[in-house]
Every structure is written in C-alpha cells, then in structure tokens.
Design an enzyme around this catalytic site. Structure first.
Site, short mmCIF file in Angstrom:
data_model
loop_
_atom_site.label_atom_id
_atom_site.label_comp_id
_atom_site.label_asym_id
_atom_site.label_seq_id
_atom_site.Cartn_x
_atom_site.Cartn_y
_atom_site.Cartn_z
N LYS A 134 0.84 -1.20 0.00
CA LYS A 134 0.00 0.00 0.00
C LYS A 134 0.88 1.26 0.00
O LYS A 134 0.62 2.21 -0.75
CB LYS A 134 -0.92 -0.02 1.23
CG LYS A 134 -1.93 1.09 1.21
CD LYS A 134 -2.87 0.98 2.40
CE LYS A 134 -3.34 2.36 2.80
NZ LYS A 134 -3.62 2.47 4.21
N ASP A 152 -7.47 0.87 0.56
CA ASP A 152 -7.58 1.05 2.02
C ASP A 152 -9.01 0.67 2.42
O ASP A 152 -9.75 0.11 1.62
CB ASP A 152 -7.21 2.49 2.42
CG ASP A 152 -8.33 3.48 2.10
OD1 ASP A 152 -9.25 3.13 1.32
OD2 ASP A 152 -8.31 4.60 2.64
#
Ligand code: SF4
Length: 225
Positions: A134, A152
C-alpha cells in the site's frame, strides 16, 4: 430471497465494465478536490508521511510531520539521533517503536543503495524496510508513476458496494480493480473513493439519496424502479 434481491440489483445497474467510466467521471466531478490528505514537499517527506500513516489518521500524521520535517531534512538526519529520540518525535502516530525502526532501516538503505534518493522503481520501494504494497502504491501514484491501485478501508468498502469486486483480501481487490479501471485513472481512483467514502458513502450510514452514482450502484438504498 436475499440472493435474488442482490441478483436483481446487479441486473438493474448492468455490468461493471459498462459502469466504471461513468462512475469515475461522476465522482471526479463531485470530488474535484480529491487528493492525498498527507502534507509533503518532496519524495522523502512523502515516503516518511505514508510510512507514518499506518494505523492512524492523516490529520494526526500532518500534526507530527509539521515539526518532524523541520528537524529531519535528509536521510542522514534520521540516523544522526538515537532511536529513542526519533521514537519520541513520532510518538503521536502510534506504533512508534516499529515505525522508528522501519524509518531508520529505510534511511540506511536509501543512503547505501540509492545515493540518499527515494527510488522510483516499485520493487525497489517494496524492498525498503517497513514499506508494504500500500505504501509503495501511494508513493508511486503521487510521483505520477502509479503501478497499482491503493486499497484502504474506504476503497474496499466502496468497491464492494459498487459491485466492482466481491473479494475481501486487499491484494485480490486491487487485482480486480486493475482489470477494470483505465490505467490513466489508477492514481486518482482511490482518492475519489476515499473522499466519497468520507463524505457520502459513510460506513454505517451511506447517504444514498445524495449520491451521484446511486443509479449505478447495486447497494443503493434509493428505490430506482
Ligand atoms: S448509492 Fe449508496 S451504497 Fe452506493 S455508492 Fe452511493 S452512497 Fe454508497
């Protein structure tokens, strides 16, 4: 009964391939200000801010980095103080021990392998200590070389509600989205979902009646018939 309702909702909105462009366009119009909320002025600050943002809010990170970035300007600066001092300086972001260790490991590698610069190569970013997929995705996207799609909690919830994926695992969600979202939209797409998720498609109380994509959404609570 529930299954047939879901099936009917999916049939009503049509295939995701046909919906993705209008979804992106409408969200882009609605959230023209959607952008990363972290503050940074160069690639090093971007990398540090994203690393600190794990398990905390962007507002919290910005509060900490306002002072941090005045004190730590180069990778060397993170190594010039005892680890405990760095821990104190980032304490308010939580998980400060792991984060300080990861920051110092990353700075060491930047100095040893990249002349003190943040690499642009995605795999090189991923190899930095404490940099997960991420983080590498966010850094790449903000530098204009998106290699994937950031997933997310908002991106996951909205992708599922919009019927763009049925997966739970972030890596599989990213794969589904990457097949669907035009590559030129990979960087802005997560921001659009994140801002829509904060303002309209709220986790517990989605405001479907105010939502610009409600007739494209199988989870809409607005009766579209
Ligand atoms: S219609 Fe409702 S559930 Fe669907 S994206 Fe909009 S707010 Fe979320």
């Amino acid at each position: 009964m529930a299954r047939s309702y879901v099936h009917e909702a999916r049939r009503r909105v049509g295939p995701k391939r046909a919906r993705i462009r209008p979804i992106v366009e409408r969200l882009a119009e609605e959230h023209a200000d959607a952008r990363i909320a972290l503050r940074f002025e160069n690639p090093l600050e971007l990398l540090v801010a994203v690393m600190l943002s794990a398990q905390t809010t962007d507002v919290n990170v910005n509060r900490v980095t306002a002072r941090l970035f005045a004190k730590y300007r180069r990778p060397e600066d993170y190594l010039a103080v005892p680890q405990e001092e760095l821990e104190r300086d980032i304490f308010a972001t939580g998980f400060f021990r792991q984060k300080a260790k990861a920051l110092r490991g990353t700075m060491r590698m930047l100095l040893d392998d990249y002349g003190g610069e943040v690499p642009t190569d995605f795999d090189a970013l991923l190899a930095l200590p404490g940099v997960a997929r991420k983080t590498a995705n966010v850094v790449s996207a903000e530098r204009g070389v998106a290699q994937g799609i950031v997933v997310d909690t908002h991106v996951r919830r909205l992708s599922q509600r919009l019927g763009l994926t049925r997966r739970e695992d972030p890596v599989k969600i990213e794969r589904d989205l990457a097949r669907l979202v035009p590559r030129e939209d990979w960087a802005r797409f997560p921001h659009l979902l994140i801002w829509h998720g904060r303002r309209v498609c709220i986790a517990r109380r989605p405001l479907c009646e105010m939502c610009v994509v409600n007739e494209l959404c199988p989870a809409s609570r607005v009766d579209a018939r």
